[in-house]
Design a protein around this motif. Structure first.
Motif, short mmCIF file in Angstrom:
data_model
loop_
_atom_site.label_atom_id
_atom_site.label_comp_id
_atom_site.label_asym_id
_atom_site.label_seq_id
_atom_site.Cartn_x
_atom_site.Cartn_y
_atom_site.Cartn_z
N THR A 85 0.83 -1.20 0.00
CA THR A 85 0.00 0.00 0.00
C THR A 85 0.87 1.26 0.00
N PRO A 86 0.56 2.25 -0.83
CA PRO A 86 1.36 3.48 -0.82
C PRO A 86 1.06 4.35 0.38
N THR A 105 -10.56 5.43 -0.48
CA THR A 105 -9.76 4.56 0.40
C THR A 105 -8.78 3.66 -0.34
N PHE A 106 -8.79 3.65 -1.69
CA PHE A 106 -8.03 2.62 -2.41
C PHE A 106 -6.53 2.66 -2.13
N TRP A 107 -6.00 3.83 -1.76
CA TRP A 107 -4.57 3.91 -1.45
C TRP A 107 -4.28 3.54 0.01
N LEU A 108 -5.34 3.27 0.77
CA LEU A 108 -5.20 2.95 2.19
C LEU A 108 -5.63 1.52 2.54
N ALA A 157 -4.78 -1.20 -3.64
CA ALA A 157 -3.81 -0.63 -4.57
C ALA A 157 -2.42 -0.74 -3.94
N LYS A 158 -1.47 -1.22 -4.73
CA LYS A 158 -0.13 -1.43 -4.20
C LYS A 158 0.94 -1.00 -5.20
#
Length: 274
Positions: free
Chosen positions: A66-67, A158-161, A165-166
């Motif tokens: 995750t970023p 929320t996709f970056w948390l 998403a990675k």
């Protein structure tokens, strides 16, 4: 022990930046991870020499995570480019939801939200950008292009948390390198504005710019990022530090910057002689 690597093994690392002449795998950096009871990886790219110095190459180039809040770099770029925010002084009002991070419970400029890394502010920004435009820019940017992971479904804010998403550390390094040189698919003003928010230390010897990230992995471990660059004599060096620990009591807030500075000091930075 230092090991020199060349040839086909460079392919994955070179994808995110320019093609280097060589990669140095420096296992001496492991001591900093051991001292702080964390695992992870580190990468440093000397732009002038086209040379990488890396600890834990397989994790750096091949393992995606995750970023977390490092995605605020991309979120800011898209928000500025689309005119959702005009500049760093643009205010998004507090949604009146009281959260445990009390410093986020207020109206806030983008500058403040970026600098204190306030998730709710950037979640509001993502909703204002909207899914079609967000997905368009993610596809255009080519972020995490090795995998089809940056596809937004019903998790726009929320996709970056949420670990859906990675990115790899290699891709993170490529992002900050391109940002520094105005090579991302955004206006120069947009990139310059985001760079201004990343500058934390500026003196006669060096300029240090970075963004932090802190979240949990899909296995529940703490994961921390520190990505950016250091300049000495107008010569940029790009870095990515990633740390992980199952221990919830590890102080990632201080570990990241302390480890980075210790590593950079070992490499002769901070004296204006690079």
């Amino acid at each position: 022990m230092v090991k020199w690597i060349s040839g086909s093994l460079l392919i994955t690392v070179a994808l995110a930046a320019c093609s280097p002449n060589n990669v140095t795998v420096d296992n001496s950096i492991k001591k900093y991870f051991d001292q702080n009871k964390v695992t992870g990886c580190f990468g440093l790219f000397d732009n002038g020499q086209g040379r990488f110095t890396i600890y834990n190459l397989p994790r750096f180039s091949d393992s995606a995570y995750t970023p977390a809040s490092t995605f605020k770099i991309v979120n800011s770029l898209i928000g500025l480019e689309e005119g959702v925010v005009n500049d760093t002084n643009t205010v998004i009002k507090w949604d009146s939801v009281v959260r445990s991070r009390t410093e986020c419970n207020r109206d806030m400029t983008m500058w403040d939200a970026f600098r204190i890394s306030c998730p709710p502010w950037y979640q509001q920004l993502a909703r204002r950008i909207g899914q079609p435009k967000m997905q368009h820019w993610l596809d255009t940017l080519g972020y995490a292009r090795k995998r089809d992971t940056f596809k937004i479904t019903n998790n726009l804010d929320t996709f970056w948390l949420d670990n859906s998403a990675k990115v790899t550390a290699d891709e993170q390094l490529g992002l900050v390198k391109k940002l520094y040189f105005d090579q991302l698919p955004f206006q120069k003003r947009t990139q310059r504005t985001v760079r201004s928010m990343m500058l934390w230390e500026n003196n006669s010897n060096y300029r240090l710019s970075y963004k932090t990230g802190w979240n949990t992995t899909d296995k529940g471990n703490q994961l921390g990022w520190l990505i950016g660059w250091i300049e000495e004599n107008k010569h940029p060096y790009f870095f990515v530090l990633q740390v992980e620990s199952p221990d919830k009591n590890v102080d990632f807030a201080s570990i990241r910057i302390n480890m980075l500075k210790a590593i950079l000091k070992d490499y002769g930075f901070f004296e204006g002689k690079k």
